[in-house]
Each structure stands twice: as structure tokens, then as C-alpha cells.
Motif scaffolding. Structure first.
Motif, PDB file in Angstrom:
ATOM      1  N   THR A 170     -14.258   0.933  11.075  1.00 32.79           N
ATOM      2  CA  THR A 170     -14.486  -0.344  10.099  1.00 32.79           C
ATOM      3  C   THR A 170     -16.128   0.288   8.722  1.00 32.79           C
ATOM      4  O   THR A 170     -16.233  -0.459   7.507  1.00 32.79           O
ATOM      5  N   SER A 175     -17.360   9.517   0.788  1.00 38.16           N
ATOM      6  CA  SER A 175     -16.479   8.768  -0.851  1.00 38.16           C
ATOM      7  C   SER A 175     -15.597   9.025  -0.391  1.00 38.16           C
ATOM      8  O   SER A 175     -15.250   9.727   1.294  1.00 38.16           O
ATOM      9  N   ARG A 176     -14.701   8.150  -0.525  1.00 32.83           N
ATOM     10  CA  ARG A 176     -13.198   8.175  -0.656  1.00 32.83           C
ATOM     11  C   ARG A 176     -12.715   9.761  -0.428  1.00 32.83           C
ATOM     12  O   ARG A 176     -11.893  10.755   0.143  1.00 32.83           O
ATOM     13  N   TYR A 183      -4.179   0.257   9.056  1.00 28.92           N
ATOM     14  CA  TYR A 183      -4.284   1.245   8.463  1.00 28.92           C
ATOM     15  C   TYR A 183      -4.285   2.526   9.208  1.00 28.92           C
ATOM     16  O   TYR A 183      -3.048   3.573   7.746  1.00 28.92           O
ATOM     17  N   TYR A 202     -16.661   3.421   7.822  1.00 29.64           N
ATOM     18  CA  TYR A 202     -16.213   3.871   6.321  1.00 29.64           C
ATOM     19  C   TYR A 202     -15.395   3.211   5.570  1.00 29.64           C
ATOM     20  O   TYR A 202     -14.495   4.116   4.490  1.00 29.64           O
ATOM     21  N   ASN A 203     -14.097   2.521   5.805  1.00 29.49           N
ATOM     22  CA  ASN A 203     -13.548   1.330   4.578  1.00 29.49           C
ATOM     23  C   ASN A 203     -13.970   0.281   5.160  1.00 29.49           C
ATOM     24  O   ASN A 203     -13.004  -0.887   5.152  1.00 29.49           O
ATOM     25  N   PRO A 204     -15.076  -1.043   4.293  1.00 32.14           N
ATOM     26  CA  PRO A 204     -15.337  -1.851   4.183  1.00 32.14           C
ATOM     27  C   PRO A 204     -14.506  -2.426   3.468  1.00 32.14           C
ATOM     28  O   PRO A 204     -14.193  -3.636   3.232  1.00 32.14           O
ATOM     29  N   GLU A 205     -14.310  -1.875   2.308  1.00 35.89           N
ATOM     30  CA  GLU A 205     -13.353  -2.260   1.563  1.00 35.89           C
ATOM     31  C   GLU A 205     -11.804  -3.024   2.046  1.00 35.89           C
ATOM     32  O   GLU A 205     -10.770  -3.433   1.164  1.00 35.89           O
ATOM     33  N   PHE A 206     -11.189  -1.874   2.969  1.00 37.17           N
ATOM     34  CA  PHE A 206     -10.003  -2.351   3.672  1.00 37.17           C
ATOM     35  C   PHE A 206      -9.967  -3.787   4.545  1.00 37.17           C
ATOM     36  O   PHE A 206      -8.940  -4.025   4.947  1.00 37.17           O
ATOM     37  N   SER A 209     -10.469  -6.712   4.794  1.00 36.20           N
ATOM     38  CA  SER A 209     -10.212  -8.144   4.309  1.00 36.20           C
ATOM     39  C   SER A 209      -8.370  -8.223   4.702  1.00 36.20           C
ATOM     40  O   SER A 209      -8.250  -8.952   4.693  1.00 36.20           O
ATOM     41  N   GLN A 243       0.628  -1.596  -0.455  1.00 36.30           N
ATOM     42  CA  GLN A 243      -0.383   0.129  -0.162  1.00 36.30           C
ATOM     43  C   GLN A 243       0.786   0.926  -0.278  1.00 36.30           C
ATOM     44  O   GLN A 243       0.831   2.387  -0.778  1.00 36.30           O
TER      45      GLN A 243
END
Length: 166
Positions: A97, A154-155, A113, A99-103, A105, A65
Motif C-alpha cells: 500500500t 520511484s518505481r 499484485y 509503495y503502490n497507491p496507483e494500483f 483501485s 497487466q
């Protein structure tokens, strides 16, 4: 990375610290107990292969990253010679959690993070000569900013809010 991740007591302890994790969090990630983690770190027991593997994978994910983000920042600044940036970090697991469900996993804990953000900050300063400020997400202030600016969640909206905080 070798197939068998062998770490000694000091290595496992400092890897845990470099990731910003508590012994309890490592225990959860490695399906062990906090007492076992502390025993590994004290050299009183052999380090679990699963724990070593998980921590090394997390460290590698963070490093990827950092590299990818810094490459993107370098590309951005080749077109736009701005030298300051801000990154949102998350003060609690619940906010992270939400705001960042995509991270979740790849980096299941807010500490991971935020560790990535810290490493990006340091890399940007040393290599790209870009100043990065880490800004803790204030949910209420962020929501008010979105409403005022007419932005959706959004991000990019979080990044714009963070830029107003420096």
C-alpha cells in the motif's frame, strides 16, 4: 465475458487459489462471510454473482497487466538483448500500500499484485525466453540503496534496487 458470471464450486475455489487469495479475502471483496465462501466452494450454496464477478474481473485485470508488461519487455529487449530481469514483490499489505497507491483501485491486495508478477515471470520464461527473478522488497535495504545512489523514491528506483539483488 458474459453479463452473468456463473461459476460452480470447483471453479470458484480454483479461481480463488489462482489469485492467491484466502477465503477471508474473497469474503471481504464480495461483501460476504468466510463461511459463505467456504460453502460456495464446498457446493453447499450457490456461488454469489458478486463474488464471481469480482474474482473474474481481478483475473482479467491481472491478465491485461501480464500482456501489457510482456509487450513492454519484448519491446525493450528488441533494442537491448538482455535476458534477465527482476521484479519487486511486496511481503506485506502495508508495504504494498505504501509503495503502490496507483494500483490499489485495480489490484487492492498485495497477493493480487504478486500473483501478477508470478504470471509475468512465467510468461516471460515461456514466450520471451527471459529469466525474471521476483525480489521481496526489503524496505531498509532499499532506502539505504537510494541514499547511496542519490535516487528519489520511484518505481524505477525500486527496479534498479531489485536488479542489484540478482
Amino acid at each position: 465475458m458474459s453479463k452473468k458470471a456463473e461459476l460452480n464450486a470447483i471453479e470458484i475455489k480454483y479461481l480463488r487459489h489462482s489469485l492467491g487469495l484466502s477465503a477471508a479475502q474473497v469474503a471481504d471483496l464480495s461483501k460476504s462471510t468466510e463461511e459463505q465462501v467456504l460453502a460456495w466452494e464446498a457446493g453447499e450454496a450457490d456461488v454469489s454473482g458478486l463474488a464471481a464477478k469480482k474474482l473474474l474481473e481481478l483475473d482479467e485485470t491481472i491478465e491485461m497487466q501480464v500482456l501489457n508488461t510482456c509487450d513492454g519487455i519484448e519491446e525493450l529487449f528488441s533494442k537491448e538483448p538482455k535476458r534477465t530481469l527482476s521484479f519487486v514483490v511486496y511481503p506485506t499489505q502495508a508495504i504494498y500500500t505504501a509503495y503502490n497507491p496507483e494500483f490499489l483501485s485495480a489490484l487492492p491486495l498485495t497477493e493480487l499484485y504478486n500473483t501478477a508478477a508470478w504470471r509475468i515471470k512465467k510468461e516471460c520464461k515461456l514466450v520471451l525466453e527471459v529469466d525474471v527473478t521476483l525480489v521481496a522488497l526489503d524496505v531498509e535495504a532499499y532506502k539505504a540503496y537510494r541514499e547511496t545512489a542519490g535516487l528519489k523514491e520511484s518505481r524505477e528506483s525500486r527496479a534498479k534496487w531489485a536488479a542489484t539483488q540478482i
